[in-house]
Every structure is written in structure tokens, then in C-alpha cells.
Scaffold this active site. Structure first.
Site, PDB file in Angstrom:
ATOM      1  N   ASP A   1       0.800  -1.232   0.000  1.00 46.85           N
ATOM      2  CA  ASP A   1       0.000   0.000   0.000  1.00 46.85           C
ATOM      3  C   ASP A   1       0.830   1.277   0.000  1.00 46.85           C
ATOM      4  O   ASP A   1       0.290   2.359  -0.255  1.00 46.85           O
ATOM      5  CB  ASP A   1      -0.950   0.016   1.209  1.00 46.85           C
ATOM      6  CG  ASP A   1      -2.067  -0.993   1.055  1.00 46.85           C
ATOM      7  OD1 ASP A   1      -2.526  -1.193  -0.080  1.00 46.85           O
ATOM      8  OD2 ASP A   1      -2.468  -1.598   2.075  1.00 46.85           O
TER       9      ASP A   1
ATOM     10  N   ASP B   1      -4.964  -5.671  -6.239  1.00 50.19           N
ATOM     11  CA  ASP B   1      -4.797  -4.246  -5.935  1.00 50.19           C
ATOM     12  C   ASP B   1      -3.339  -3.803  -6.128  1.00 50.19           C
ATOM     13  O   ASP B   1      -3.045  -2.655  -6.438  1.00 50.19           O
ATOM     14  CB  ASP B   1      -5.195  -3.925  -4.483  1.00 50.19           C
ATOM     15  CG  ASP B   1      -6.274  -4.829  -3.916  1.00 50.19           C
ATOM     16  OD1 ASP B   1      -6.421  -5.966  -4.387  1.00 50.19           O
ATOM     17  OD2 ASP B   1      -6.955  -4.404  -2.974  1.00 50.19           O
TER      18      ASP B   1
END
Ligand code: GLY
Length: 403
Positions: free
Chosen positions: A117, A179
Site C-alpha cells: 500500500d 490491488d
């Protein structure tokens, strides 16, 4: 004597001015929606307790943001929104807010990345900040972040370990989530900006391995792929956010469309362009009439779970606007542009905009259905990609490159 060509001339002129007016009208619409975003963001700014409390989400019945801390996966989206508002309006007040907000994330770039992330966190904040201001502090932050992300790469598998925390928690030795495609952009950017060739090679390897193992025959994607850390072999495809292991989680497919689109931009490799188109076609085939997907493509028939996901729609819209400029087949390119405009128009309608209800831009996103979090709520990344798409469409309408 009457000019015989006059009627033809008048006919052509009426077509040209008609097109011109249509384009002007379209531009006015983008300006109206961007203005709407500035008003909503202004309300959020008044409510925000401190610069390092970053808007994250609102549950369906809440009217105020839940805030998150620098370092959480969504912490870069609010600074990113502020940079986009600066870009769209040129108003220096937004730059000041964007700088304050981004700078709360600087300490995150000095620590080891705890997951993939770090790419979302830094590209939305410092990536946009560097693009718009050239501030060397942002460049250094991005380079630190890219090297930190590189440390999660396993050369035997050929992909980044997305969730180190899930190795023990779920028994997934080397896990890579869809993702994670989004965070290859940081590696590509850093490689071009003094970070070294290796970062680019990692991005390409990750994208290629993902293309090989992540997608089923019908080109729907698994959320999580699990690999053996020693042999590098693919073990299984499962879900974490989706409905079933074998279903298409809408935001996952949206991340993939966006990710392979920029991988084509960054590498010029036709295989990524071709793949981005094919997975887009899979996504476009099964949408409801307003083109806003159910959060999982198998959820539409389940009465207690049939919620739309505006975040997946916003991500896809933004990606399609870019993809439409690369696709060589004119018919396909026009279709992607048309679909993107239709999606943006649905998102900008009273059905999806929050308007006076809350200060988010959009309603109706699903964050994490299996954990019953942010179900049919407002989420900051939906707002981020919505604004990005508005800006991209405006640029295209003005005859500028999409980014
Ligand atoms: N990266 C997590 C999500 O898309 O929900």
C-alpha cells in the site's frame, strides 16, 4: 448573382458550430462537477480535526468522516484530492492544503513498508505533488517509498508480497493481491527518476506473472494469488474482499484495468494494451444499465448483498478514459470513451452524488463486505478516482493529453 455554394457553406457552418456548442456544453458540465467537488471538500476541511486526521470513509447512515492516520492504506487519497483540486482550479489555497496534508505522510516514507500500500499512499500524495510542483522533497519521498516497496519483492516468485501480515494470519506463504497492480506505477516512476533499472524490471515481472496466474479463462480475476516461496509455484487463487473465490470482485477487476493501462503507458509493451482491453471487455459485458457494478459481479441476485460499488466505477472510468487514447481500433476506442462518459454521468447524478447529505463526493461504495465494513457507504478512494476522471475527461475535451 446568388452564390450556388452558399447553402452548402451554411450547412457545413451549422455542423461545425453545433459541434463546438456541444463540446462547450460538455466542458461546462465537467466544470460544474469539479465545482461541486470543491464545495464538498471545503466542508470536509472545516470538519477535519487536524491535518494528520485523514478522511477515510462514512458508513451509510453516518454524516461525518471516519478519519485515519498517516500510513493506513487510504491515507494518501485525501492529499491526492487536494492536489487535484489545485490542478483543476489553480487556486493556491488548495496547494497550501495539499502540502500540509501530504507532509503528514513524510514520516511514513522513512519507515519500512508494511505492505504494497506504500504505493497508494505516496503516489496519490507526493506523486501528484511532485508532478504539479517539482518539489524535490516529494521526489525523495517517492524514491524512498519505491525502495521500501522493492524490499517486498520475491525474485523466485517474481511478484511483490502484498500482505506480509497475511503470511501467518491466513497461511498464505507468498500472497499477491490484484490491488498491488496499482503500486507498480510507483516503481515505474522511480525507475525513470533515478531509482535504477531494477525497479522497472520488478514492475514488469510482477505484471507478467500476474497476467499468467491471476486470471481465469473468462478473464475474471482472483483477488489473492498464493505462491510457494521456495519453488515460486502458483498454489491457489482465493478471495479476501469478494463474494466467492471464483467470483469477480468488482474493485479487483477495476484495479487490474487501471494497472495494465498504465503498464502500457510506462513500457509501450503491446501485451499490456491488449490485456487491458480484454479484461475491460469482460467487465463491460455484465454491468447493470447505469454501468455502476455490484460490488461483486455475483452479488446482484442476493437480496441482502446486492449493493453497487461506486468506487469500482470511478476507478474504471478513469482508466477507460486513458485506455481509450491508446487503443488503435477506432470503434473500440470510441466505445471505451463513450462508456467512460456514461459512467461519469451516472456517478454525477443524484443517485450517486452525496450533495447536501454528506461532504463526501459520492455515495454507494462497498469497502469490505465480508467484514461488513463500509457497506453502501462513502469512501475516500471513490472520491479520488471520481475527481481524477472528471479532470481527465476535461483534458480530453480540451484536446490535451489525458494525463
Ligand atoms: N486495497 C484494498 C481495496 O481495494 O479494498
Amino acid at each position: 448573382m446568388k452564390n450556388p455554394y452558399l447553402p452548402l457553406f451554411i450547412f457545413i457552418l451549422s455542423i461545425v458550430t453545433g459541434c463546438f456548442r456541444e463540446n462547450e456544453k460538455a466542458l461546462l458540465i465537467q466544470d460544474k462537477e469539479i465545482k461541486y467537488c470543491t464545495l464538498q471538500a471545503g466542508v470536509t476541511l472545516k470538519d477535519q480535526p487536524a491535518a494528520d486526521s485523514l478522511p477515510h470513509a462514512m458508513e451509510r447512515t453516518d454524516t461525518l468522516w471516519q478519519y485515519t492516520h498517516p500510513g493506513s492504506w487510504t491515507s494518501g487519497f485525501w492529499p491526492g484530492i487536494l492536489w487535484y483540486l489545485y490542478e483543476a482550479t489553480g487556486d493556491p489555497q488548495w496547494e497550501t492544503h495539499a502540502r500540509h496534508s501530504s507532509e503528514t505522510l513524510l514520516p511514513v516514507t522513512r519507515k519500512k513498508a508494511h505492505s504494497h500500500d506504500i504505493g497508494f499512499i505516496t503516489m496519490c500524495s507526493f506523486g501528484n505533488g511532485y508532478r504539479l510542483t517539482g518539489d524535490p522533497i516529494y521526489r525523495e519521498a517517492l524514491l524512498r517509498a519505491a525502495h521500501s516497496l522493492k524490499a517486498l519483492y520475491n525474485p523466485v516468485v517474481g511478484t511483490i508480497l502484498s500482505w506480509p501480515g497475511m503470511v501467518a494470519a491466513e497461511g498464505w506463504p507468498h500472497n499477491t493481491i490484484i490491488d498491488n497492480m496499482m503500486n507498480l506505477e510507483l516503481l515505474c516512476w522511480a525507475s525513470k527518476n533515478g531509482g535504477g533499472e531494477k525497479l522497472y524490471e520488478i514492475a514488469v515481472s510482477h505484471a507478467d506473472r500476474t497476467m499468467k496466474y491471476r486470471f481465469r479463462e473468462d478473464l475474471t480475476s482472483y483477488h489473492v494469488t498464493v505462491y510457494d516461496t521456495i519453488t515460486g509455484d502458483f498454489i491457489q487463487g482465493v478471495t479476501h474482499h469478494g463474494l466467492y473465490d471464483h467470483s469477480m470482485w468488482a474493485r479487483g477487476q477495476a484495479w487490474a484495468i487501471y494497472g495494465y493501462t498504465f503498464m502500457y503507458r510506462e513500457t509501450g509493451e503491446e501485451r499490456y494494451l491488449d490485456f487491458a482491453s480484454r479484461i475491460t471487455d469482460t467487465y463491460l459485458r455484465e454491468l447493470p444499465q447505469d454501468l455502476i457494478p455490484y460490488w461483486d459481479f455475483m452479488a446482484g441476485s442476493l437480496p441482502d448483498k446486492a449493493f453497487r460499488d461506486a468506487s469500482a466505477a470511478a476507478i474504471t472510468t478513469s482508466a477507460l478514459l486513458e485506455l481509450s487514447t491508446y487503443v488503435k481500433d477506432q470503434e473500440r476506442s470510441s466505445l471505451y470513451r463513450k462508456r467512460a462518459e456514461q459512467m461519469l454521468s451516472s456517478l454525477s447524478s443524484g443517485a450517486y452524488q452525496a450533495r447536501s447529505e454528506k461532504s463526501a463526493f459520492l455515495l454507494h461504495s462497498v469497502g469490505h463486505m465480508p467484514k461488513e465494513r463500509e457497506v453502501d457507504g462513502s469512501i475516500i478512494y471513490a472520491d479520488y478516482y471520481y475527481l481524477e476522471a472528471l479532470i481527465r475527461l476535461k483534458r480530453l475535451q480540451e484536446g490535451k493529453p489525458v494525463i
